[in-house]
Design a protein around this motif. Structure first.
Motif, short mmCIF file in Angstrom:
data_model
loop_
_atom_site.label_atom_id
_atom_site.label_comp_id
_atom_site.label_asym_id
_atom_site.label_seq_id
_atom_site.Cartn_x
_atom_site.Cartn_y
_atom_site.Cartn_z
N VAL A 150 0.88 -1.17 0.00
CA VAL A 150 0.00 0.00 0.00
C VAL A 150 0.92 1.22 0.00
CG1 VAL A 150 -1.90 1.16 1.17
CG2 VAL A 150 -1.70 -1.33 1.30
N LEU A 151 1.06 1.85 -1.16
CA LEU A 151 2.09 2.87 -1.35
C LEU A 151 1.54 4.29 -1.21
CD1 LEU A 151 3.99 1.33 -4.40
CD2 LEU A 151 4.32 0.91 -1.94
N PRO A 152 2.18 5.10 -0.36
CA PRO A 152 1.74 6.48 -0.18
C PRO A 152 2.01 7.32 -1.43
CG PRO A 152 3.69 6.03 1.17
CD PRO A 152 3.29 4.73 0.52
N HIS A 153 1.12 8.26 -1.69
CA HIS A 153 1.27 9.11 -2.87
C HIS A 153 0.75 10.52 -2.61
CE1 HIS A 153 -3.07 8.88 -3.78
NE2 HIS A 153 -2.98 7.59 -3.49
N ASP A 154 1.28 11.46 -3.39
CA ASP A 154 0.82 12.85 -3.37
C ASP A 154 0.79 13.44 -1.96
OD1 ASP A 154 0.35 13.02 -6.24
OD2 ASP A 154 -1.25 11.58 -5.88
N ILE A 155 1.87 13.20 -1.22
CA ILE A 155 2.07 13.80 0.10
C ILE A 155 3.43 14.49 0.07
CG2 ILE A 155 0.61 12.14 1.31
CD1 ILE A 155 3.15 10.62 2.12
N PRO A 156 3.73 15.38 1.02
CA PRO A 156 5.02 16.06 1.00
C PRO A 156 6.19 15.09 1.18
CG PRO A 156 3.46 17.22 2.40
CD PRO A 156 2.82 15.91 2.05
N ASN A 164 8.54 11.12 -6.80
CA ASN A 164 8.84 10.88 -8.21
C ASN A 164 8.86 9.40 -8.60
OD1 ASN A 164 8.91 13.29 -9.64
ND2 ASN A 164 10.96 13.80 -8.89
N TRP A 165 8.20 8.55 -7.83
CA TRP A 165 8.01 7.17 -8.25
C TRP A 165 6.65 7.08 -8.94
CZ3 TRP A 165 11.51 3.33 -8.27
CH2 TRP A 165 12.70 3.56 -7.56
N ARG A 166 6.65 6.54 -10.16
CA ARG A 166 5.44 6.58 -10.96
C ARG A 166 5.06 5.22 -11.54
NH1 ARG A 166 4.48 12.26 -11.53
NH2 ARG A 166 2.40 11.58 -12.15
N PHE A 167 3.79 5.13 -11.92
CA PHE A 167 3.23 3.96 -12.59
C PHE A 167 3.48 4.06 -14.09
CE2 PHE A 167 -0.63 2.64 -15.01
CZ PHE A 167 -0.54 1.27 -14.82
N CYS A 168 3.94 2.97 -14.69
CA CYS A 168 4.10 2.92 -16.14
C CYS A 168 2.89 2.21 -16.74
CB CYS A 168 5.38 2.19 -16.54
SG CYS A 168 5.54 1.95 -18.33
N ASP A 197 1.85 10.46 -7.92
CA ASP A 197 3.26 10.68 -7.60
C ASP A 197 3.51 9.97 -6.26
OD1 ASP A 197 5.80 11.54 -7.00
OD2 ASP A 197 5.31 13.68 -6.96
N PHE A 198 4.12 8.79 -6.32
CA PHE A 198 4.33 8.00 -5.10
C PHE A 198 5.52 8.54 -4.32
CE2 PHE A 198 1.84 5.25 -7.81
CZ PHE A 198 0.89 4.80 -6.92
N VAL A 199 5.34 8.62 -3.02
CA VAL A 199 6.35 9.16 -2.11
C VAL A 199 6.70 8.04 -1.15
CG1 VAL A 199 6.89 11.02 -0.51
CG2 VAL A 199 5.25 11.42 -2.36
#
Length: 203
Positions: A150-156, A164-168, A197-199
């Protein structure tokens, strides 16, 4: 950093530190002491952790380390085995940078997406939320096993995380989007970018 040669779930068959301490104190204090300690420690300390399969929901840990950036394809892969999987740029992956410590089997939220899984063929992280499983560098689609990350995204971003980890959308893999080029995609050419944008947390 060195890498493990066993999966993280293997240590779950052993009692945790709290369980060992609880048993030792219970033996010293007698039967009444055991009841008192059990009540104070709560259900989590009442018995040793049970062994579970990689896909099991019961787990001692809520994070898994040994997830690394590959300098050849820019993808995220698991470096917990003696070999480093299959890289779309050829041979195995090459690790560099942070040791990512990724959460799994926790509730999905508005800023954390589930259905990210380990591929047994390429050792990469891919999104398992579509009817097909994308494209694997080892051939055909990815093969899912293990924890539901369960990956965190769009947080500071913080000192202990990297954005800057992204889905292709071509291969369904997770890759780093922080360079002028987008690495190598098993579906051909460079990765494409879509979605959050995964953080990601790292050690």
């Amino acid at each position: 950093m060195g890498f493990l040669t066993v999966r993280d779930e293997d240590p779950q068959s052993l009692p945790g530190r709290r369980d060992v301490l609880t048993r030792a104190l219970g033996l010293a204090a007698g039967l009444g002491g055991v009841a008192a300690i059990g009540a104070a420690a709560g259900p989590a300390a009442a018995s040793p952790a049970k062994a579970s399969s990689p896909a099991g929901t019961a787990s001692v840990r809520a994070n898994q380390t040994n997830w690394r950036f590959c300098t050849k394809c820019y993808g995220m892969f698991f470096r917990g085995y003696p070999t480093d999987g299959a890289c779309p740029a050829g041979s195995g992956h090459d690790a560099a940078g942070y040791d990512f410590n990724l959460p799994y089997n926790v509730p999905e939220t508005s800023t954390a997406q589930r259905n990210w899984r380990f591929c047994t063929k390429c050792y990469g992280m891919f999104y398992y939320g579509y009817p097909d499983n994308g494209r694997c560098p080892a051939g055909n689609a990815h093969a899912m096993q293990g924890y539901d990350f369960v990956l965190p995204h769009d947080i500071p971003e913080t000192a202990g995380t990297q954005r800057n980890w992204r889905f292709c959308p071509k291969c369904y893999g997770l890759y780093y989007y922080g360079y002028p080029t987008n690495g190598r995609c098993p579906a051909g050419n460079a990765h494409g970018m879509a979605g959050y944008d995964f953080v990601l947390p790292h050690l």
